[in-house]
Design a protein around this motif. Structure first.
Motif, short mmCIF file in Angstrom:
data_model
loop_
_atom_site.label_atom_id
_atom_site.label_comp_id
_atom_site.label_asym_id
_atom_site.label_seq_id
_atom_site.Cartn_x
_atom_site.Cartn_y
_atom_site.Cartn_z
N GLU A 1 -14.92 -0.43 7.23
CA GLU A 1 -15.66 -0.96 5.94
C GLU A 1 -16.00 -2.56 6.16
O GLU A 1 -15.19 -3.21 6.27
N ARG B 1 -5.16 6.03 7.88
CA ARG B 1 -6.43 5.62 8.25
C ARG B 1 -6.43 5.45 9.79
O ARG B 1 -5.44 4.96 10.63
N HIS C 1 -22.71 3.91 -5.22
CA HIS C 1 -21.60 3.36 -5.96
C HIS C 1 -22.16 3.27 -7.38
O HIS C 1 -22.83 2.26 -7.72
N TYR D 1 -17.58 10.98 -3.03
CA TYR D 1 -16.59 9.99 -2.88
C TYR D 1 -15.75 10.29 -4.03
O TYR D 1 -15.91 10.63 -5.06
N TYR E 1 -16.52 -7.14 -4.67
CA TYR E 1 -16.81 -6.00 -5.06
C TYR E 1 -16.96 -5.75 -6.29
O TYR E 1 -15.90 -5.75 -7.35
N HIS F 1 -14.47 6.74 -9.22
CA HIS F 1 -13.89 5.46 -8.52
C HIS F 1 -12.61 5.14 -9.38
O HIS F 1 -12.00 6.02 -10.06
N HIS F 2 -12.09 3.85 -8.85
CA HIS F 2 -10.69 3.72 -9.24
C HIS F 2 -10.64 3.69 -10.63
O HIS F 2 -9.35 3.58 -11.27
N ARG G 1 -8.78 8.84 4.92
CA ARG G 1 -8.06 8.13 3.63
C ARG G 1 -7.52 8.96 2.93
O ARG G 1 -7.78 9.18 1.73
N TRP H 1 -15.17 12.16 0.59
CA TRP H 1 -14.91 11.15 0.99
C TRP H 1 -13.83 10.34 0.14
O TRP H 1 -13.96 9.96 -1.05
N CYS I 1 -19.13 1.84 6.61
CA CYS I 1 -19.88 1.80 5.39
C CYS I 1 -19.85 0.35 5.10
O CYS I 1 -19.04 -0.45 5.27
N ASP J 1 -10.55 7.96 -0.86
CA ASP J 1 -10.38 6.42 -1.21
C ASP J 1 -9.06 6.45 -1.96
O ASP J 1 -8.81 7.36 -2.75
N GLU K 1 -17.66 -3.18 -8.38
CA GLU K 1 -16.78 -2.00 -8.91
C GLU K 1 -15.35 -2.14 -9.15
O GLU K 1 -14.76 -1.14 -9.84
N TRP K 2 -14.67 -3.44 -8.68
CA TRP K 2 -13.57 -3.74 -8.93
C TRP K 2 -13.32 -4.65 -10.29
O TRP K 2 -12.32 -5.08 -10.72
N PHE L 1 -20.34 -3.09 -3.30
CA PHE L 1 -20.77 -1.69 -3.47
C PHE L 1 -21.50 -1.39 -4.66
O PHE L 1 -22.69 -1.11 -4.80
N PHE M 1 -24.56 5.87 0.93
CA PHE M 1 -23.53 5.76 -0.22
C PHE M 1 -23.96 5.11 -1.45
O PHE M 1 -24.87 4.49 -1.58
N TRP N 1 -4.12 3.89 -0.77
CA TRP N 1 -3.09 3.13 -0.08
C TRP N 1 -1.76 2.60 -0.93
O TRP N 1 -0.80 2.27 -0.17
C1 GLC Z 1 -12.62 0.32 -0.94
C2 GLC Z 1 -12.66 -0.19 -2.39
C3 GLC Z 1 -13.97 0.41 -2.89
C4 GLC Z 1 -15.07 0.89 -2.25
C5 GLC Z 1 -14.62 1.40 -1.03
C6 GLC Z 1 -15.87 1.86 0.14
O1 GLC Z 1 -11.60 1.05 -0.67
O2 GLC Z 1 -11.66 -0.17 -3.10
O3 GLC Z 1 -14.43 -0.43 -4.01
O4 GLC Z 1 -15.36 2.03 -2.87
O5 GLC Z 1 -13.64 1.09 -0.30
O6 GLC Z 1 -15.32 1.99 1.27
#
Ligand code: GLC
Length: 461
Positions: A275, A265, A50, A183, A74, A139-140, A259, A223, A296, A225, A76-77, A303, A48, A228
């Motif tokens: 995860e 899920r 990120h 992703y 994380y 990503h988000h 997802r 992939w 993962c 994501d 990435e948040w 990530f 993976f 939710w």
């Molecule tokens: C999550 C997170 C994210 C990451 C991912 C990996 O849902 O929001 O930051 O990329 O899962 O599984």
């Protein structure tokens, strides 16, 4: 008369072609009947990646306060935490580092990918023994690593690297004979269209992006994501999957995960996902085993690249190899994450972990790739650290702890018993329906590998 007979015949052939071609309807019952492509379960180990604007600040706490979950780690948040009024430590840190007027978007120019060399990455991944790669195409934060029309001025060609990262990596990965996946986050935290008009966002932004990504690069895996916030009907996930399975250029080979909406899920879509072991446990024989699934996790706690992590935050090579064995013997895949730096470098500690896994797989890969769960799987794993996989009539016994003697119940025949990577004779005997294996006399000079060892029992099943 003759002519109309011909016409009827042609119509019959054409219509039977359509009936024979698999056609999935845009509802879960029909979509869930599509098997996850075999290549996915055969692959067993993937990487993976990120990588994005968040790789510039590359910052998240490494220690959790009580009540916090792994998600806080994380990096990435970053943007989301920064904008969270309840988060007391993020904004002060950010302002001290970059000044109070500095926005998350301002990081984009420093996401420069200067040293990004797709061939070098692909070479490393190949040597790690991974069979598939999954890159964050978006990503988000909504930033895309390909020139997406829908993400104008917020993609890696318009700003930052000025390169088509998805395209470059896609070509390099395929040249190595590996599977390529992307992703893709359904939701975008701060996209005004997403917040104001979900349906318009889905129709004019999200679906066109998914179709563009899929038709441009023809990936083996998608992939998704960030599902939710809404049920799958709001995301129009069933329509998207029907398009993927019936019409897209990758309809035969594409693998997808689970997802696709709040309720999907471990329920709908393709393979199931865990995860950091969350969502459902990959342990033991449970429902998850009869359906393909994938765990993962990062090598550390995040990530995205987190430059505040230190050695203690990283799993050792041995720990990762043991996780791979645990997951595969329970019918799962491991998707291990790396977080490159903003200049396109895979941190050396991560490279080293990948090489160690690759070295182990060079000796023992046949006990991992294309294997399946042993139905009789005796529960030896917890205490004795003994795991099993099968391929055809062969059984692989994987020990993550060296034992002088191993007793395996429910076995009464074998053509041969060998230790993978070694010529040393393995003494064994059957009594009742048990097989007893005596470990050969190994020493540092002739042991075939470190971390875990595999006995191959040929023709056991
Ligand atoms: C999550 C997170 C994210 C990451 C991912 C990996 O849902 O929001 O930051 O990329 O899962 O599984």
């Amino acid at each position: 008369m003759k002519k109309s007979f011909k016409l009827v015949f042609v119509l019959f052939i054409v219509s039977s072609m359509y009936v024979n071609a698999q056609n999935y309807e845009a509802n879960w019952e029909s979509l869930d009947s599509r098997p996850v492509p075999e290549w996915f379960a055969d692959a067993r180990f993937g990487i993976f990646i990120h990588w994005g604007v968040y790789s510039v600040p590359a910052w998240a706490p490494t220690n959790l306060e009580s009540g916090q979950t792994i998600y806080q780690k994380y990096s990435e948040w970053y943007w989301k935490r920064l904008m969270d009024p309840k988060n007391e430590y993020f904004r002060p840190h950010h302002e001290a580092m970059y000044g109070s007027g500095f926005k998350y978007q301002d990081f984009a120019t420093d996401f420069d990918a200067t040293y990004f060399d797709a061939d070098q990455w692909a070479d490393l991944f190949k040597r790690s023994g991974a069979k598939y790669i999954v890159l964050t195409s978006k990503h988000h934060d909504g930033f895309t690593l390909w020139p997406s029309r829908e993400s104008w001025n917020w993609n890696s060609v318009d700003i930052g690297p000025h390169r088509d990262i998805c395209g470059e990596l896609n070509s390099a990965i395929r040249a190595k004979g590996l599977h390529m996946g992307f992703y893709y986050s359904l939701y975008e935290w701060f996209n005004p269209l997403y917040k104001d008009n979900l349906e318009k966002y889905v129709d004019t932004h999200m679906i066109p992006q998914i179709k563009d990504l899929v038709t441009r690069y023809e990936p083996d895996l998608l992939w998704t994501d960030g599902e939710w916030d809404h049920n799958s009907d709001k995301w129009k996930s069933e329509e998207i999957l029907a398009w993927l399975y019936n019409e897209s250029p990758v309809k035969e080979k594409i693998a997808v995960n689970d997802r696709w909406g709040k309720e999907t899920r471990s329920n709908h879509g393709g393979y199931y996902t865990t995860e950091y072991d969350l969502v459902h446990s990959g342990e033991g024989i449970d429902d998850a085993v009869s359906h393909p699934w994938e765990e993962c996790r990062g090598i550390g706690g995040s990530f995205g690249w987190n430059r505040t992590e230190s050695l203690e935050d990283y799993s050792t090579s041995e720990e990762i190899i043991h996780i791979l064995i645990e997951k595969v013997s329970a019918g799962g895949n491991l998707l291990l994450n790396v977080g490159p730096t903003a200049d396109g470098h895979i941190p050396v500690i991560m490279q080293q972990r990948l090489m160690d896994i690759g070295d182990w797989l060079k000796v023992n890969g046949e006990a991992i790739y294309e294997t399946r769960v042993w139905d009789n799987n005796p529960s030896l794993k917890k205490v004795d650290k003994i795991f099993f996989t099968t391929k055809g009539s062969d059984l692989y016994v994987i020990v993550t702890k060296w034992h002088k003697q191993i007793v395996i119940p429910q076995l009464s025949k074998a053509k041969s018993v060998t230790l993978l990577g070694s010529d040393l004779k393995v003494n064994h005997k059957f009594s009742g329906s048990k097989l007893t294996i005596q470990a050969p006399d190994v020493n540092p000079g002739n042991i075939p590998c470190n971390h875990a060892w595999v006995y191959k029992i040929e023709n056991a099943l």
